[in-house]
Design a protein around this motif. Structure first.
Motif, mmCIF file in Angstrom:
data_model
loop_
_atom_site.group_PDB
_atom_site.id
_atom_site.type_symbol
_atom_site.label_atom_id
_atom_site.label_comp_id
_atom_site.label_asym_id
_atom_site.label_seq_id
_atom_site.Cartn_x
_atom_site.Cartn_y
_atom_site.Cartn_z
ATOM 1 N N GLN A 36 60.208 49.403 -51.944
ATOM 2 C CA GLN A 36 61.761 49.382 -52.193
ATOM 3 C C GLN A 36 62.261 47.899 -51.454
ATOM 4 O O GLN A 36 61.561 47.469 -50.537
ATOM 5 N N PRO A 37 63.327 47.336 -51.750
ATOM 6 C CA PRO A 37 63.918 45.999 -51.358
ATOM 7 C C PRO A 37 64.183 46.226 -49.903
ATOM 8 O O PRO A 37 64.643 47.155 -49.373
ATOM 9 N N LEU A 38 63.621 45.116 -49.094
ATOM 10 C CA LEU A 38 63.666 45.177 -47.511
ATOM 11 C C LEU A 38 65.269 44.551 -47.152
ATOM 12 O O LEU A 38 65.868 43.918 -48.110
ATOM 13 N N PRO A 39 65.495 45.065 -46.111
ATOM 14 C CA PRO A 39 67.128 44.452 -45.814
ATOM 15 C C PRO A 39 67.014 42.928 -45.615
ATOM 16 O O PRO A 39 65.954 42.397 -45.017
ATOM 17 N N PHE A 40 67.995 42.159 -46.001
ATOM 18 C CA PHE A 40 68.096 40.720 -45.847
ATOM 19 C C PHE A 40 69.413 40.453 -45.383
ATOM 20 O O PHE A 40 70.407 40.813 -45.781
ATOM 21 N N LEU A 41 69.172 39.231 -44.438
ATOM 22 C CA LEU A 41 70.494 38.689 -43.857
ATOM 23 C C LEU A 41 70.571 37.368 -44.107
ATOM 24 O O LEU A 41 69.683 36.556 -43.482
ATOM 25 N N SER A 42 71.604 36.676 -44.741
ATOM 26 C CA SER A 42 71.853 35.352 -44.997
ATOM 27 C C SER A 42 72.527 34.665 -43.839
ATOM 28 O O SER A 42 72.699 33.367 -44.113
ATOM 29 N N GLU A 43 73.002 35.193 -42.774
ATOM 30 C CA GLU A 43 73.528 34.573 -41.829
ATOM 31 C C GLU A 43 72.609 33.818 -40.739
ATOM 32 O O GLU A 43 71.657 34.316 -40.600
ATOM 33 N N ASN A 44 73.007 32.636 -40.189
ATOM 34 C CA ASN A 44 72.215 31.983 -39.305
ATOM 35 C C ASN A 44 72.153 32.657 -37.850
ATOM 36 O O ASN A 44 73.086 33.103 -37.139
#
Length: 169
Positions: free
Chosen positions: A71-79
């Protein structure tokens, strides 16, 4: 899986050593294609977050999860560097010491995460100048070394191998 060889070394190390991630909360910092995050998930981590300031990395992570039957894993694009020091049992990062300012910021932030939460930090790096010459180098223990394939040697200015290091201030 879509990845470059430098991402592969942390992926390989975590797959070969699943006890490093099992039942732990993992942050894959500068995740790129998400290889280390995927390896952590496959190794039995209790929670995995992939973080990269490039939103395209999130798309690559999703595709790589699909290719690996996950399943897609959580992703965060903030620094997150310098900001978020929540409890991570393990932070993994690869090839992020390519700039002196970034290297300094990483060193300080990783140290703060370790001091506040006892976080373990693993770094994959091919030996770039800002990494080899940085004061962090004196606080590292080499855990594994992998030779670069010929194509990666050419792409990485003649560097011949890469290593996984444990940060131990």
């Amino acid at each position: 899986m879509f990845l470059n060889f430098l991402s592969l070394l942390l992926y390989r190390y975590l797959l070969d050593n699943p006890e490093v991630v099992r039942h732990k909360q993992i942050l894959d910092l500068g995740s790129g294609c998400g290889a280390a995050a995927i390896a952590a998930e496959m190794g039995g981590a209790s929670y995995v977050l992939a973080n990269d300031i490039d939103p395209v990395a999130g798309a690559a992570l999703t595709l790589n999860c699909q290719l690996n039957g996950l399943q897609p894993l959580p992703f965060l694009s903030e620094n997150m560097i310098g900001v978020d020091t929540r409890l991570w049992n393990l932070i993994v990062l690869g090839d992020m010491f390519y700039d002196e300012q970034l290297a300094d910021g990483l060193h300080q932030w990783l140290r703060r995460c370790m001091d506040q939460h006892g976080t373990t930090v693993l770094i994959g790096d091919p030996g770039r100048g800002h990494f080899i010459d940085h004061p962090i180098q004196k606080q590292l223990q080499k855990l594994a070394e992998y030779p670069l394939p010929e194509s990666s040697k050419q792409e990485n200015y003649g560097l011949t191998c890469t290593a996984v290091w444990k940060y131990q201030p």
